[in-house]
Design a protein around this motif. Structure first.
Motif, PDB file in Angstrom:
ATOM      1  N   GLU A  94       0.792  -1.335  -0.045  1.00 26.10           N
ATOM      2  CA  GLU A  94      -0.058   0.010   0.004  1.00 26.10           C
ATOM      3  C   GLU A  94       0.885   1.155  -0.099  1.00 26.10           C
ATOM      4  OE1 GLU A  94      -3.149   0.106  -0.289  1.00 26.10           O
ATOM      5  OE2 GLU A  94      -3.475  -2.067  -0.010  1.00 26.10           O
ATOM      6  N   SER A  95       0.429   2.373  -0.591  1.00 26.08           N
ATOM      7  CA  SER A  95       1.377   3.537  -0.649  1.00 26.08           C
ATOM      8  C   SER A  95       1.658   4.288   0.527  1.00 26.08           C
ATOM      9  CB  SER A  95       0.433   4.550  -1.507  1.00 26.08           C
ATOM     10  OG  SER A  95      -0.805   4.810  -1.074  1.00 26.08           O
ATOM     11  N   ASN A  96       0.678   3.834   1.439  1.00 29.24           N
ATOM     12  CA  ASN A  96       1.007   4.524   2.955  1.00 29.24           C
ATOM     13  C   ASN A  96       1.728   3.662   3.657  1.00 29.24           C
ATOM     14  OD1 ASN A  96      -0.850   2.591   3.183  1.00 29.24           O
ATOM     15  ND2 ASN A  96      -2.156   3.996   4.340  1.00 29.24           N
ATOM     16  N   PHE A  97       2.317   2.827   3.152  1.00 28.68           N
ATOM     17  CA  PHE A  97       2.917   1.764   3.851  1.00 28.68           C
ATOM     18  C   PHE A  97       4.415   1.778   3.802  1.00 28.68           C
ATOM     19  CE2 PHE A  97       3.437  -1.771   6.698  1.00 28.68           C
ATOM     20  CZ  PHE A  97       4.381  -2.759   6.004  1.00 28.68           C
ATOM     21  N   ASN A  98       5.386   1.652   4.752  1.00 29.90           N
ATOM     22  CA  ASN A  98       7.007   1.811   4.390  1.00 29.90           C
ATOM     23  C   ASN A  98       7.356   0.389   3.698  1.00 29.90           C
ATOM     24  OD1 ASN A  98       9.609   1.716   4.658  1.00 29.90           O
ATOM     25  ND2 ASN A  98       9.740   2.413   6.755  1.00 29.90           N
ATOM     26  N   ILE A  99       7.524   0.364   2.597  1.00 28.11           N
ATOM     27  CA  ILE A  99       7.743  -0.519   1.576  1.00 28.11           C
ATOM     28  C   ILE A  99       8.938  -1.430   2.084  1.00 28.11           C
ATOM     29  CG2 ILE A  99       6.691   0.554  -0.508  1.00 28.11           C
ATOM     30  CD1 ILE A  99       9.454   0.850  -1.513  1.00 28.11           C
ATOM     31  N   GLY A 100       9.961  -1.193   2.747  1.00 26.41           N
ATOM     32  CA  GLY A 100      11.108  -1.706   3.180  1.00 26.41           C
ATOM     33  C   GLY A 100      10.677  -2.613   4.202  1.00 26.41           C
ATOM     34  N   CYS A 117       7.697  -4.545  -4.889  1.00 28.86           N
ATOM     35  CA  CYS A 117       6.460  -5.003  -5.636  1.00 28.86           C
ATOM     36  C   CYS A 117       6.826  -6.795  -5.866  1.00 28.86           C
ATOM     37  CB  CYS A 117       6.072  -4.161  -6.620  1.00 28.86           C
ATOM     38  SG  CYS A 117       5.671  -2.596  -6.436  1.00 28.86           S
ATOM     39  N   ILE A 118       5.674  -7.562  -6.035  1.00 28.46           N
ATOM     40  CA  ILE A 118       5.753  -9.017  -6.176  1.00 28.46           C
ATOM     41  C   ILE A 118       5.314  -9.184  -7.535  1.00 28.46           C
ATOM     42  CG2 ILE A 118       3.816  -9.675  -4.921  1.00 28.46           C
ATOM     43  CD1 ILE A 118       5.570 -12.035  -4.001  1.00 28.46           C
ATOM     44  N   TYR A 119       5.899 -10.124  -8.238  1.00 26.98           N
ATOM     45  CA  TYR A 119       5.377 -10.493  -9.533  1.00 26.98           C
ATOM     46  C   TYR A 119       5.094 -12.047  -9.631  1.00 26.98           C
ATOM     47  CZ  TYR A 119       7.158  -6.191 -11.131  1.00 26.98           C
ATOM     48  OH  TYR A 119       7.454  -4.842 -11.512  1.00 26.98           O
ATOM     49  N   TYR A 133       1.211 -10.304   2.643  1.00 27.71           N
ATOM     50  CA  TYR A 133       2.279  -9.343   2.737  1.00 27.71           C
ATOM     51  C   TYR A 133       2.480  -9.012   4.281  1.00 27.71           C
ATOM     52  CZ  TYR A 133       5.287  -5.213   2.117  1.00 27.71           C
ATOM     53  OH  TYR A 133       6.316  -4.205   2.115  1.00 27.71           O
ATOM     54  N   ALA A 134       3.093  -9.377   5.023  1.00 26.62           N
ATOM     55  CA  ALA A 134       3.258  -9.628   6.532  1.00 26.62           C
ATOM     56  C   ALA A 134       4.291  -8.532   7.299  1.00 26.62           C
ATOM     57  CB  ALA A 134       3.916 -11.019   7.013  1.00 26.62           C
ATOM     58  N   ARG A 135       3.617  -7.770   7.983  1.00 26.61           N
ATOM     59  CA  ARG A 135       4.652  -6.820   8.700  1.00 26.61           C
ATOM     60  C   ARG A 135       5.395  -7.328   9.839  1.00 26.61           C
ATOM     61  NH1 ARG A 135       0.264  -5.163   6.952  1.00 26.61           N
ATOM     62  NH2 ARG A 135      -0.254  -3.141   6.243  1.00 26.61           N
TER      63      ARG A 135
END
Length: 439
Positions: A94-100, A117-119, A133-135
């Motif tokens: 999500e755009s508001n989530f720290n992608i790393g 991003c996953i393919y 997608y786990a935090r």
């Protein structure tokens, strides 16, 4: 959802199709692992950022194009995406989530890019692919979940009431109409299970037997099934409907990390009162062979796993949302029927044909009137049984109006002249189209 996460962890620890890898941001296998415990230990060493876990497949058919797909349904952190066979999907945090800070867990083959991003690779088989997608790797209940539905669609039935036309009298004019309100939304296969799917699923029969005591397989061609196909060479009929086999529903549930809806040969007195009221039961094979009445086969329709549709569900699915007897109205109409099936079957000895050759109905389901005759579940009180919806297009008039109309057009055996036409099971191939509840 907690059950699904738990099953996912268990199944990831079992190597069904190969080892698992911890992949880096460039899609390279940073570490091979054989259990979830190994995965957790490895993740602690290398850190969670921009790494993900996925199955290391040894025989990937081909890489496919990837596209960003809008979810068909979205409930909180749960999303469902509908795709065709072999269609790859791109998913991003999500755009508001720290992608790393997140880690991907995938029931399939995939890779990630530098933006995390996953393919997810497309599948040539009808199935559901779960992407998490786990935090926090230690608490998957907080994960975002995405179901990629390959050749499946969502049909919202819960709370809706439909008319069901029955004919239990030998007089076809005496038709009974019931109002049925459904309790579950369904995820439904768009097509019948194909030979291609069955070959893939049969590879895992030994893994299923570790979980359930089920018979093995000898051949596709049991009980005259071969006579519905132009050849016995399975490579030439990969996209033809496969003969129905309930054991394949269990394998599908196992591979997609879902629950088992069917439990065979258990002691009836081992169930508590609530379970006896919640489950549907029928005498088990042990009962029939040994004459005992203490063993039952249990069907749990509340479980999130694959099963045959119920008889009532199928009559509604067949109509594609229409409130009439047929998808086009209340009157039998050969011209309308020709949109959905090969009418040449009425000429005899035509056999079945590949799926998806004719138009889908209002729900996006193919071959709802033609090709193989679908197996369905019939509930009577607390008991259940299953079999072909039209009883093999029996000569009896004691059938629902749809079946009476369809008898003339059923895709019959190619060698029909050499067998007894009055035997119901030789008249129509018993196929299978699977459903599961939308959790």
């Amino acid at each position: 959802m907690k059950k699904i996460f738990f099953l996912l962890l268990i199944c990831l620890s079992c190597s069904l199709g190969g080892d698992f890898c911890v992949f880096d941001a460039n899609g390279n296998c940073a570490s091979v692992l054989h259990s979830m415990k190994d995965a957790q230990n490895t993740s602690k060493k290398i850190g969670f950022k921009k790494y993900y876990i996925a199955q290391k497949e040894k025989n990937i058919v081909a890489r496919h194009s990837y596209k960003t797909v809008n979810p068909k349904k979205n409930i909180g952190r749960k999303k469902w995406y509908e795709v065709d066979w072999n269609q790859g999907v791109k998913l991003c945090p999500e755009s508001n989530f720290n992608i790393g800070d997140g880690i991907w867990i995938v029931n399939g083959s995939a890779h990630v890019d530098s933006l995390n991003c996953i393919y997810v690779d497309g599948s040539p088989y009808t199935r559901s692919i779960l992407v998490l997608y786990a935090r926090n790797m230690n608490d998957l209940t907080d994960a975002d979940s995405s179901w990629i539905l390959v050749n499946q669609t969502i049909v919202e039935l819960a709370g809706k009431t439909f008319k069901i036309w029955d004919s239990y009298s030998y007089d076809p004019k005496k038709i009974k109409i019931r109002n049925v309100t459904f309790k579950q939304d369904l995820i439904v296969d768009k097509t019948e299970l194909r030979i291609r799917d069955a070959i893939w699923l049969r590879r895992y029969i030994s893994e299923l037997r570790k979980l359930r005591d089920v018979p093995g397989y000898n051949s596709f061609w049991g009980r005259h099934n071969y006579a519905f196909y132009p050849t016995k060479d399975t490579l030439e009929i990969l996209d033809y409907p496969a003969p129905g086999d309930g054991r394949l529903t269990l394998i599908r549930s196992m591979l997609d990390h879902l629950e088992m809806t069917w439990t065979g040969a258990i002691l009836k007195n081992s169930l508590d009162a609530e379970e006896k009221q919640s489950y549907f039961m029928q005498p088990s094979v042990e009962n029939l062979q040994g004459g005992l009445d203490s063993f039952v086969d249990v069907l749990d329709t509340a479980a999130n796993g694959y099963r045959y549709p119920s008889k009532d569900e199928w009559f509604v699915l067949q109509r594609g949302g229409a409130t009439t007897i047929f998808a086009w109205g209340n009157d039998p109409d050969e011209k309308e029927l020709s949109r959905y099936m090969n009418l040449n079957c009425s000429e005899g000895r035509m056999g079945v044909y590949p799926v998806r050759m004719f138009a889908p109905n209002g729900y996006g389901l193919y071959d709802v009137y033609g090709n193989a005759e679908g197996n369905v579940i019939n509930f009577v009180g607390s008991e259940y049984s299953y079999g072909p919806i039209c009883n093999g297009y029996d000569v009896s008039t004691r059938l629902p109006p749809v079946c009476i109309f369809m008898k003339k057009y059923a895709c019959v055996r190619r060698d029909l002249k050499s067998v007894n036409y009055d035997l119901p099971y030789v008249k129509a191939l018993k196929g299978m189209r699977l459903v599961r509840k939308l959790e």
